[in-house]
Scaffold this motif. Structure first.
Motif, PDB file in Angstrom:
ATOM      1  N   LEU A   1      40.019  50.967  29.339  1.00 50.34           N
ATOM      2  CA  LEU A   1      39.365  50.155  30.357  1.00 50.34           C
ATOM      3  C   LEU A   1      39.630  50.824  31.689  1.00 50.34           C
ATOM      4  O   LEU A   1      40.785  51.159  31.990  1.00 50.34           O
ATOM      5  N   CYS A   2      38.594  51.025  32.487  1.00 48.67           N
ATOM      6  CA  CYS A   2      38.820  51.713  33.757  1.00 48.67           C
ATOM      7  C   CYS A   2      37.876  51.208  34.832  1.00 48.67           C
ATOM      8  O   CYS A   2      36.848  50.610  34.563  1.00 48.67           O
ATOM      9  N   GLY A   3      38.291  51.469  36.066  1.00 49.00           N
ATOM     10  CA  GLY A   3      37.506  51.080  37.218  1.00 49.00           C
ATOM     11  C   GLY A   3      38.326  51.245  38.476  1.00 49.00           C
ATOM     12  O   GLY A   3      39.241  52.066  38.530  1.00 49.00           O
ATOM     13  N   VAL A   4      38.024  50.420  39.452  1.00 53.70           N
ATOM     14  CA  VAL A   4      38.684  50.455  40.743  1.00 53.70           C
ATOM     15  C   VAL A   4      39.359  49.113  40.943  1.00 53.70           C
ATOM     16  O   VAL A   4      38.888  48.086  40.457  1.00 53.70           O
ATOM     17  N   GLY A   5      40.476  49.131  41.662  1.00 53.94           N
ATOM     18  CA  GLY A   5      41.226  47.901  41.895  1.00 53.94           C
ATOM     19  C   GLY A   5      40.352  46.757  42.381  1.00 53.94           C
ATOM     20  O   GLY A   5      39.512  46.935  43.258  1.00 53.94           O
ATOM     21  N   GLY A   6      40.519  45.586  41.773  1.00 57.49           N
ATOM     22  CA  GLY A   6      39.788  44.396  42.163  1.00 57.49           C
ATOM     23  C   GLY A   6      38.499  44.161  41.401  1.00 57.49           C
ATOM     24  O   GLY A   6      37.827  43.153  41.617  1.00 57.49           O
ATOM     25  N   GLN A   7      38.143  45.052  40.482  1.00 56.02           N
ATOM     26  CA  GLN A   7      36.881  44.899  39.740  1.00 56.02           C
ATOM     27  C   GLN A   7      37.017  44.058  38.469  1.00 56.02           C
ATOM     28  O   GLN A   7      36.021  43.776  37.828  1.00 56.02           O
TER      29      GLN A   7
ATOM     30  N   MET B   1      22.805  41.934  37.667  1.00 55.13           N
ATOM     31  CA  MET B   1      22.716  40.905  36.626  1.00 55.13           C
ATOM     32  C   MET B   1      23.539  39.683  37.003  1.00 55.13           C
ATOM     33  O   MET B   1      23.095  38.540  36.834  1.00 55.13           O
ATOM     34  N   ALA B   2      24.739  39.906  37.505  1.00 48.13           N
ATOM     35  CA  ALA B   2      25.620  38.799  37.882  1.00 48.13           C
ATOM     36  C   ALA B   2      25.045  38.008  39.059  1.00 48.13           C
ATOM     37  O   ALA B   2      25.043  36.769  39.039  1.00 48.13           O
ATOM     38  N   LYS B   3      24.544  38.715  40.067  1.00 47.71           N
ATOM     39  CA  LYS B   3      23.969  38.028  41.234  1.00 47.71           C
ATOM     40  C   LYS B   3      22.733  37.226  40.856  1.00 47.71           C
ATOM     41  O   LYS B   3      22.571  36.088  41.291  1.00 47.71           O
ATOM     42  N   GLU B   4      21.844  37.834  40.052  1.00 48.61           N
ATOM     43  CA  GLU B   4      20.611  37.143  39.655  1.00 48.61           C
ATOM     44  C   GLU B   4      20.878  35.901  38.817  1.00 48.61           C
ATOM     45  O   GLU B   4      20.049  34.994  38.765  1.00 48.61           O
TER      46      GLU B   4
ATOM     47  N   PRO C   1      28.377  35.929  40.386  1.00 50.84           N
ATOM     48  CA  PRO C   1      28.776  37.220  40.966  1.00 50.84           C
ATOM     49  C   PRO C   1      30.205  37.644  40.658  1.00 50.84           C
ATOM     50  O   PRO C   1      30.500  38.833  40.641  1.00 50.84           O
ATOM     51  N   ARG C   2      31.081  36.729  40.387  1.00 51.66           N
ATOM     52  CA  ARG C   2      32.477  37.086  40.105  1.00 51.66           C
ATOM     53  C   ARG C   2      32.727  37.345  38.620  1.00 51.66           C
ATOM     54  O   ARG C   2      33.860  37.555  38.213  1.00 51.66           O
ATOM     55  N   SER C   3      31.670  37.348  37.823  1.00 53.62           N
ATOM     56  CA  SER C   3      31.810  37.549  36.376  1.00 53.62           C
ATOM     57  C   SER C   3      31.126  38.819  35.880  1.00 53.62           C
ATOM     58  O   SER C   3      30.879  38.959  34.683  1.00 53.62           O
ATOM     59  N   ALA C   4      30.866  39.761  36.767  1.00 57.04           N
ATOM     60  CA  ALA C   4      30.198  41.010  36.364  1.00 57.04           C
ATOM     61  C   ALA C   4      31.010  41.747  35.307  1.00 57.04           C
ATOM     62  O   ALA C   4      30.441  42.328  34.375  1.00 57.04           O
TER      63      ALA C   4
ATOM     64  N   ILE D   1      34.286  27.834  35.985  1.00 60.66           N
ATOM     65  CA  ILE D   1      34.693  29.230  35.808  1.00 60.66           C
ATOM     66  C   ILE D   1      34.530  29.640  34.344  1.00 60.66           C
ATOM     67  O   ILE D   1      34.040  30.735  34.041  1.00 60.66           O
ATOM     68  N   VAL D   2      34.927  28.768  33.440  1.00 63.27           N
ATOM     69  CA  VAL D   2      34.758  29.042  32.013  1.00 63.27           C
ATOM     70  C   VAL D   2      33.282  29.227  31.694  1.00 63.27           C
ATOM     71  O   VAL D   2      32.894  30.210  31.054  1.00 63.27           O
ATOM     72  N   ASP D   3      32.441  28.307  32.166  1.00 58.88           N
ATOM     73  CA  ASP D   3      30.996  28.383  31.887  1.00 58.88           C
ATOM     74  C   ASP D   3      30.378  29.667  32.448  1.00 58.88           C
ATOM     75  O   ASP D   3      29.540  30.301  31.792  1.00 58.88           O
ATOM     76  N   ALA D   4      30.774  30.062  33.653  1.00 58.00           N
ATOM     77  CA  ALA D   4      30.246  31.288  34.259  1.00 58.00           C
ATOM     78  C   ALA D   4      30.594  32.506  33.410  1.00 58.00           C
ATOM     79  O   ALA D   4      29.761  33.398  33.205  1.00 58.00           O
TER      80      ALA D   4
END
Length: 190
Positions: free
Chosen positions: A7-13, A130-133, A137-140, A174-177
């Motif tokens: 699993l990889c990315g940038v901090g906070g993702q 996809m998350a914004k639409e 947005p916090r579940s990307a 939050i669960v539903d999102a």
């Protein structure tokens, strides 16, 4: 069953949230799990990477050897390519298409996309859009997890249950999102 995941990315993702969900689902299935995390300068937009190993048999090491990862799940396309030497020849890359340009010499996206297009098993998604639409947005990150579900080998319903346990204390919204995000990603599987 044995699956080695980077699993990889940038901090906070949300890389560590993905690891927590997968780990929760695996433990609930009585699978063995080992995890090693590298946070780097995550609070300053640096890279974050986690080795996640899941198996029906005991696991000796928490690190994934070069050429043996089954899946790379990346919140950032350049980070997916950074860990390419660890992917086995039949492995999967599931990555966001949106770059997180945090360095002055960030590679041209045409080069990154061309490198990804050379891969045998790759899913590239614009998870941010996809998350914004879909007003999540916090579940990307969980959209990406949904797209990786088949590759990681854990049943979809087990990941849903893990989301309920991991995010349950944060409330039903939050669960539903996150359940919605998981389903969006699942629809993108190949």
């Amino acid at each position: 069953m044995k699956t080695d995941i980077i699993l990889c990315g940038v901090g906070g993702q949300g890389i560590l949230s993905i690891a927590t969900i997968i780990g929760e689902a695996a433990m609930n299935e009585n699978l063995y799990i080992k995890q090693a995390e590298v946070h780097g300068m995550s609070q300053r937009g640096g890279d974050v990477q986690s080795n996640l190993r899941i198996s029906s048999d005991p696991i000796n090491s928490d690190l994934i050897a070069k050429g043996s990862a089954d899946v790379i799940i990346s919140m950032e396309p350049m980070e997916a390519l950074r860990y390419l030497p660890y992917l086995n020849k039949n492995g999967w890359i599931i990555t966001s298409s949106t770059p997180f340009v945090n360095i002055p010499n960030y590679p041209d996206m045409e080069i990154i996309n061309a490198d990804l297009a050379k891969m045998k098993n790759v899913i590239v998604l614009d998870i941010e859009t996809m998350a914004k639409e879909n007003n999540i947005p916090r579940s990307a990150n969980v959209i990406l997890l949904g797209a990786a579900q088949k590759a990681i080998g854990i049943e979809y319903s087990k990941l849903e249950d893990a989301i309920r346990r991991v995010f349950g204390r944060k409330g039903e919204a939050i669960v539903d999102a996150n359940i919605k995000a998981l389903a969006l990603g699942k629809n993108e599987q190949k």
